[in-house]
Structures are given as C-alpha cells and as structure tokens.
Design a protein around this motif. Structure first.
Motif, PDB file in Angstrom:
ATOM      1  N   LEU A 143      28.222  23.550  74.820  1.00 40.70           N
ATOM      2  CA  LEU A 143      29.238  24.445  75.072  1.00 40.70           C
ATOM      3  C   LEU A 143      30.572  24.104  74.904  1.00 40.70           C
ATOM      4  O   LEU A 143      31.531  24.369  74.123  1.00 40.70           O
ATOM      5  CB  LEU A 143      29.008  25.314  76.254  1.00 40.70           C
ATOM      6  N   TYR A 144      30.899  22.841  75.369  1.00 43.43           N
ATOM      7  CA  TYR A 144      32.159  21.869  74.914  1.00 43.43           C
ATOM      8  C   TYR A 144      32.132  21.910  73.554  1.00 43.43           C
ATOM      9  O   TYR A 144      33.426  21.792  73.136  1.00 43.43           O
ATOM     10  CB  TYR A 144      32.126  20.825  75.962  1.00 43.43           C
ATOM     11  N   ASN A 145      31.133  21.313  72.975  1.00 43.36           N
ATOM     12  CA  ASN A 145      30.760  21.078  71.592  1.00 43.36           C
ATOM     13  C   ASN A 145      31.240  22.157  70.905  1.00 43.36           C
ATOM     14  O   ASN A 145      32.257  22.158  69.832  1.00 43.36           O
ATOM     15  CB  ASN A 145      29.567  20.801  71.274  1.00 43.36           C
ATOM     16  N   ALA A 146      30.828  23.563  71.394  1.00 46.36           N
ATOM     17  CA  ALA A 146      31.092  24.642  70.465  1.00 46.36           C
ATOM     18  C   ALA A 146      32.554  24.930  70.484  1.00 46.36           C
ATOM     19  O   ALA A 146      33.103  25.295  69.654  1.00 46.36           O
ATOM     20  CB  ALA A 146      30.178  25.807  71.224  1.00 46.36           C
ATOM     21  N   SER A 147      33.170  24.723  71.687  1.00 49.15           N
ATOM     22  CA  SER A 147      34.687  25.185  71.865  1.00 49.15           C
ATOM     23  C   SER A 147      35.511  24.107  71.097  1.00 49.15           C
ATOM     24  O   SER A 147      36.418  24.399  70.326  1.00 49.15           O
ATOM     25  CB  SER A 147      35.002  24.913  73.318  1.00 49.15           C
ATOM     26  N   LYS A 148      35.180  22.803  71.004  1.00 47.09           N
ATOM     27  CA  LYS A 148      35.875  21.841  70.211  1.00 47.09           C
ATOM     28  C   LYS A 148      35.659  22.210  68.685  1.00 47.09           C
ATOM     29  O   LYS A 148      36.442  21.814  67.939  1.00 47.09           O
ATOM     30  CB  LYS A 148      35.733  20.443  70.738  1.00 47.09           C
ATOM     31  N   PHE A 149      34.320  22.435  68.345  1.00 45.95           N
ATOM     32  CA  PHE A 149      33.977  22.820  66.685  1.00 45.95           C
ATOM     33  C   PHE A 149      35.131  23.793  66.299  1.00 45.95           C
ATOM     34  O   PHE A 149      35.633  24.121  65.312  1.00 45.95           O
ATOM     35  CB  PHE A 149      32.572  22.990  66.673  1.00 45.95           C
ATOM     36  N   ALA A 150      35.162  24.873  67.228  1.00 45.49           N
ATOM     37  CA  ALA A 150      36.134  25.947  66.914  1.00 45.49           C
ATOM     38  C   ALA A 150      37.363  25.618  66.964  1.00 45.49           C
ATOM     39  O   ALA A 150      38.199  26.165  65.883  1.00 45.49           O
ATOM     40  CB  ALA A 150      35.839  27.104  68.281  1.00 45.49           C
ATOM     41  N   ILE A 151      37.981  24.767  67.942  1.00 45.09           N
ATOM     42  CA  ILE A 151      39.449  24.267  67.313  1.00 45.09           C
ATOM     43  C   ILE A 151      39.411  23.444  66.371  1.00 45.09           C
ATOM     44  O   ILE A 151      40.683  23.416  65.572  1.00 45.09           O
ATOM     45  CB  ILE A 151      39.656  23.415  68.681  1.00 45.09           C
ATOM     46  N   GLU A 152      38.605  22.758  65.789  1.00 40.38           N
ATOM     47  CA  GLU A 152      38.548  22.039  64.609  1.00 40.38           C
ATOM     48  C   GLU A 152      38.631  22.946  63.195  1.00 40.38           C
ATOM     49  O   GLU A 152      39.878  22.658  62.477  1.00 40.38           O
ATOM     50  CB  GLU A 152      37.674  21.122  64.304  1.00 40.38           C
ATOM     51  N   GLY A 153      37.958  23.910  63.041  1.00 41.35           N
ATOM     52  CA  GLY A 153      37.931  24.987  62.020  1.00 41.35           C
ATOM     53  C   GLY A 153      39.112  25.768  62.120  1.00 41.35           C
ATOM     54  O   GLY A 153      39.937  26.029  61.161  1.00 41.35           O
ATOM     55  N   PHE A 154      39.469  26.155  63.391  1.00 43.21           N
ATOM     56  CA  PHE A 154      40.793  27.072  63.511  1.00 43.21           C
ATOM     57  C   PHE A 154      41.986  26.244  62.978  1.00 43.21           C
ATOM     58  O   PHE A 154      42.646  26.914  62.346  1.00 43.21           O
ATOM     59  CB  PHE A 154      40.872  27.502  64.977  1.00 43.21           C
ATOM     60  N   SER A 155      42.051  25.152  63.459  1.00 42.28           N
ATOM     61  CA  SER A 155      43.319  24.407  63.086  1.00 42.28           C
ATOM     62  C   SER A 155      43.302  24.027  61.694  1.00 42.28           C
ATOM     63  O   SER A 155      44.348  23.999  61.278  1.00 42.28           O
ATOM     64  CB  SER A 155      43.238  23.010  64.052  1.00 42.28           C
TER      65      SER A 155
END
Length: 276
Positions: A143-155
C-alpha cells in the motif's frame, strides 16, 4: 530577493532537516506540521504553522500565512507522509484510505492550493518526496508502494502540464533512513492490523529479507536527504528525479536499466522470503 520555501512535515525527519538547511542558507522557511511545536526559535527567517494535509482549511491557512509573512512562496516541498506495513489482506479499507489521503491526496491538495500563486508569478517549483518504494515493489509494503508509485506518475505528468507556465516539478527518492520516526509509525500500524494466520510463515520470511536490507544499508541520514532536496531546489535544471540515498541505487539501476525478465528474476531472488 530572498526566496521562500514551504515544507510539509517539519516536526521531524527529512522535513526538519530540510527546514534547517534552507534557513541556514538564507531562505525564508514556512515550516509546517500537523501539531505545531516550539521549534526553530534560533531562526528569525522561519515561521512554524499548522498544516495537516488531511485538512484543506489548514493547507489554505498555511499557504496564506506564508505569502502574507514573506511576500511570496517560491518552492513547495511535499514531504509529509507515512507508510503502512503489513500484508494487504490484513489492512482495513479505512487504513488504506488514510494512506492515500496523506501521501497522495494531501500532497495534491497542497499543490492545488499553491498553484494559483505560482501561476500568477509564472514561476515556482514543487519538490515531491517519493521513495525507492515509488520505483520498485517490496514485500509487506504494497500500500505504501502504491501511494509512492502514484506520486511518481502524478509528478511526471504534472511536470509536462506546468512547464509552459514556468512552474517546475521534481521528485526526490530516498531509501531507508533509520533515525526518522517513519519506521516507528509503520511498526505501530502493523501491530494494529488483523492479519490472517496463513501469512505467518511469509511474514517471518519477509522480516528476514528486511533485516538483510538493513544490514547492507549505508549510513544515510535525514541531513543527507535534505541536501538532495536543497540541490533540487537550487541547481537550476529541469531534472525530474533525484535519488537521495546510496542504499537504493542498485535496485533503481536494476529497475531502470534491465529488461523486465532480468529485473523480475533479480527481485524474486532477493525479495521472495525463504519459507519452510
């Protein structure tokens, strides 16, 4: 003119170290945290104010206070965050929602609140603190992975949208830094989860995997990560990603420099727990 940075999550860890480093280098600093404490008294160029990324009114108030005090904000460092640790099935939907509310939606709300100010000035920079866990997956932190993957793509996507307005977006990717309170909170979250007994052998094996990773780590500190954040803010380039600690560089190089088959074979050898 003296520049101003607003940083979230300044009560400890990367945020605290970054606030001190920017202040030491002559910047005005809006040091924000969920529960303001008496800190940074030795810095006349630092104000401490409440900002809870789950409370949009507090975000609005902190941004407004920073602009009112210093005239404008030049850089926003989105640092606030936490990590859920444990198997997916043992984590409640409410905790998953909180993970994304803090790490993803809260960051987005800070950006949304600051963007009109940056657009008016046709300048500004967002630095979003991601993680090695935004590049490669690890057991027990899906779940932490999922949130940080989201930050990468969004950014990355946001950087394309904002470039024409003179506004930059950068990502800082730290690995494990043991003296922060991040691991303490992760442990507390795990202890409160309801994990089915079937996972016990996997969890025991995964613990051994993480112990091995810890033993092979360098001695990176919050100050080391703060230096990379400061570099991203001041190097004058349009570089998107900055790897902030040496411990994750081999894994990032494998992820970004190998074929999918090579990468997955490497990670499965290294990250799959030995279950007997």
């Amino acid at each position: 003119m003296t520049k101003t940075v607003l940083i979230t999550g300044c009560s400890s860890g990367f945020g605290e170290a970054a606030a001190c480093l920017f202040a030491d280098n002559g910047w005005n600093v809006v040091a924000t945290m969920r529960t303001p404490v008496e800190a940074y008294a030795e810095y006349p160029n630092v104000i401490v104010t409440k900002l809870d990324v789950q409370d949009r009114e507090s975000i609005k108030s902190a941004v407004s206070e920073g602009i009112s005090r210093f005239g404008q904000i030049d850089v926003v460092v989105n640092n606030a965050g936490f990590g859920l640790f444990g198997v997916f099935e043992g984590t409640s939907r409410e905790k998953i929602q909180e993970q994304f509310d803090v790490n993803v939606f809260g960051m987005m709300d800070v950006i949304r609140e600051t963007l009109p100010h940056f657009r008016a000035n046709r300048s500004g920079l967002f630095i979003n603190v991601s993680s090695g866990a935004g590049v490669f997956g690890l057991p027990m932190i899906s779940l932490y992975n999922a949130s940080k993957f989201a930050i990468e793509g969004f950014s990355e996507s946001l950087s394309y949208e904002l470039a024409s307005l003179g506004i930059g977006v950068k990502i800082v990717e730290p690995g494990g830094v043991l003296e922060t309170k991040f691991g303490q909170r992760s442990g507390q979250e795990f202890s409160s989860s309801a994990t089915p007994a079937d996972y016990e052998p996997f969890i025991t094996g995964a613990a051994a995997v993480f112990d091995g990773l810890r033993q092979s780590r360098g001695l990176a500190t919050s100050e080391d990560v703060a230096k990379v954040i400061f570099e991203a803010a001041t190097d004058g380039t349009n570089q998107l990603r900055y790897v902030a600690t040496d411990d994750i560089k081999p894994l990032i190089e494998k992820r970004r420099g190998s074929s999918e088959a090579e990468y997955m074979a490497f990670m499965r050898r290294r990250m799959t727990p030995n279950i007997r």
